[in-house]
Design an enzyme around this catalytic site. Structure first.
Site, PDB file in Angstrom:
ATOM      1  CG  ASP A  70      -0.283  -0.457   2.508  1.00  0.00           C
ATOM      2  OD1 ASP A  70       0.967  -0.485   2.548  1.00  0.00           O
ATOM      3  OD2 ASP A  70      -0.987  -0.768   3.467  1.00  0.00           O
ATOM      4  CG  ASN A 142      -8.899  -1.572  11.923  1.00  0.00           C
ATOM      5  OD1 ASN A 142      -7.945  -2.206  11.465  1.00  0.00           O
ATOM      6  ND2 ASN A 142      -9.371  -0.495  11.332  1.00  0.00           N
ATOM      7  CG  HIS A 144      -5.909  -2.205   8.701  1.00  0.00           C
ATOM      8  ND1 HIS A 144      -6.014  -0.965   9.280  1.00  0.00           N
ATOM      9  CD2 HIS A 144      -4.583  -2.452   8.631  1.00  0.00           C
ATOM     10  CE1 HIS A 144      -4.812  -0.498   9.537  1.00  0.00           C
ATOM     11  NE2 HIS A 144      -3.915  -1.387   9.169  1.00  0.00           N
ATOM     12  CD  GLU A 149      -8.784   1.150   7.815  1.00  0.00           C
ATOM     13  OE1 GLU A 149      -8.689   0.138   8.542  1.00  0.00           O
ATOM     14  OE2 GLU A 149      -8.236   2.229   8.082  1.00  0.00           O
TER      15      GLU A 149
HETATM   16  C1  GLP Z   1      -0.394   0.015   8.635  1.00  0.00           C
HETATM   17  C2  GLP Z   1      -0.076  -0.750   7.356  1.00  0.00           C
HETATM   18  C3  GLP Z   1      -0.333  -2.230   7.517  1.00  0.00           C
HETATM   19  C4  GLP Z   1       0.257  -2.726   8.832  1.00  0.00           C
HETATM   20  C5  GLP Z   1      -0.403  -2.019   9.972  1.00  0.00           C
HETATM   21  C6  GLP Z   1       0.072  -2.494  11.329  1.00  0.00           C
HETATM   22  O1  GLP Z   1      -1.691   0.438   8.715  1.00  0.00           O
HETATM   23  N1  GLP Z   1      -0.792  -0.278   6.234  1.00  0.00           N
HETATM   24  O2  GLP Z   1       0.221  -2.923   6.407  1.00  0.00           O
HETATM   25  O3  GLP Z   1       0.066  -4.114   8.929  1.00  0.00           O
HETATM   26  O4  GLP Z   1      -0.094  -0.633   9.834  1.00  0.00           O
HETATM   27  O5  GLP Z   1       1.227  -1.817  11.733  1.00  0.00           O
HETATM   28  P1  GLP Z   1       2.144  -2.224  12.918  1.00  0.00           P
HETATM   29  O6  GLP Z   1       2.851  -3.455  12.495  1.00  0.00           O
HETATM   30  O7  GLP Z   1       3.097  -1.069  13.085  1.00  0.00           O
HETATM   31  O8  GLP Z   1       1.279  -2.435  14.100  1.00  0.00           O
END
Ligand code: GLP
Length: 262
Positions: A70, A142, A144, A149
């Site tokens: 993304d 959440n 995702h 989302e």
């Molecule tokens: C972001 C990214 C996701 C990632 C998520 C969790 O929103 N777009 O790809 O999995 O964060 O992040 P973290 O690993 O820092 O908790």
């Protein structure tokens, strides 16, 4: 679906690296690998372990192709918090994957139409590269994955999407305040991710426990986008004890993780 539970975040990184290596051994034969890349703090230990495998000569990314999950909309590609720059710092420079082989969805353009057209072409670029061999994933609190989302179609393709207030709050730590976090992103769709040959999802910490339980044991539902992994033929979820807190079928996962002997 395989669930591996490590005692510590370090164990999680090592187990996830083994799963990535096993995926490449299983699906890549005499050609450079294609890797799907996630940002966030969760996969950082895994990238460190993969760097060790590169040093040991077990993996080689010098001719590999990478596809990001993304990108934020509205940040210039040179912005240090853009996912392009993040992946250059945290993956390309660590694993020796050439920057020119890193694909990231287009997030900066003058016209909305340009972003939407580029999003459509992103899936074509993945297909033209032969598909993703191993896709690394984190998970949002959440549920995702990428930036899909809750409420996103389980068959979605790469698309432009709005970020929830919760996600913008979670990611505010990288920007200073929630208002500085972009409101939109372009993300691989859930249907896009399902086409990768192996998925390796990493999650650590109590803050991920509800999302992990819903992803693994909850109903297959758009309200937990990560539950779509239940449909994948080769998904490995690697979590630590804290993230595993709410799992009901722990005995089964622990027994299944043991090697089969006759
Ligand atoms: C972001 C990214 C996701 C990632 C998520 C969790 O929103 N777009 O790809 O999995 O964060 O992040 P973290 O690993 O820092 O908790």
């Amino acid at each position: 679906m395989k669930v591996l539970i490590g005692s510590t975040p370090e164990d999680v990184a090592a187990l996830a690296a083994d799963s990535v290596l096993e995926g490449f051994e299983r699906y890549v034969d005499n050609r450079p690998p294609v890797i799907g890349l996630a940002t966030g703090s969760s996969p950082l230990g895994l990238y460190g372990q993969l760097a060790e495998l590169v040093k040991a000569g077990k993996l080689d990314f010098s001719q590999a192709t990478g596809f990001a999950l993304d990108e934020y909309v509205g940040l210039p590609a040179t912005h240090e918090q853009s996912y392009r720059q993040t992946l250059i710092r945290e993956v390309c420079q660590v694993l020796g994957l050439p920057e020119e082989n890193l694909h990231v969805p287009l997030g900066a353009a003058d016209k909305l139409r340009t972003l939407e057209t580029a999003a459509g072409h992103y899936d074509e670029a993945i297909a033209a590269a032969g598909g993703v061999d191993v896709q690394i994933l984190g998970i949002g609190s959440n549920g995702h994955i990428g930036f899909n989302e809750p409420g996103t179609s389980l068959r979605s393709r790469t698309h432009l999407t709005r970020l929830t207030a919760r996600t913008r709050n979670d990611n505010a730590r990288f920007f200073g305040s929630p208002d500085q976090v972009p409101t939109h992103s372009v993300t691989q769709g859930l249907g896009t991710m399902l086409e990768a040959r192996r998925l390796v999802l990493v999650a650590t910490g109590r803050v991920k426990a509800e999302a992990i339980a819903a992803a693994i044991e909850g109903p297959l539902a758009a309200s937990c986008p990560a539950s779509v992994l239940q449909l994948h033929q080769d998904a490995v979820l690697v979590v630590d004890e804290a993230a595993a807190t709410n799992l009901q079928h722990r005995e089964y996962y622990d027994a299944s993780a043991q090697a089969l002997t006759f």
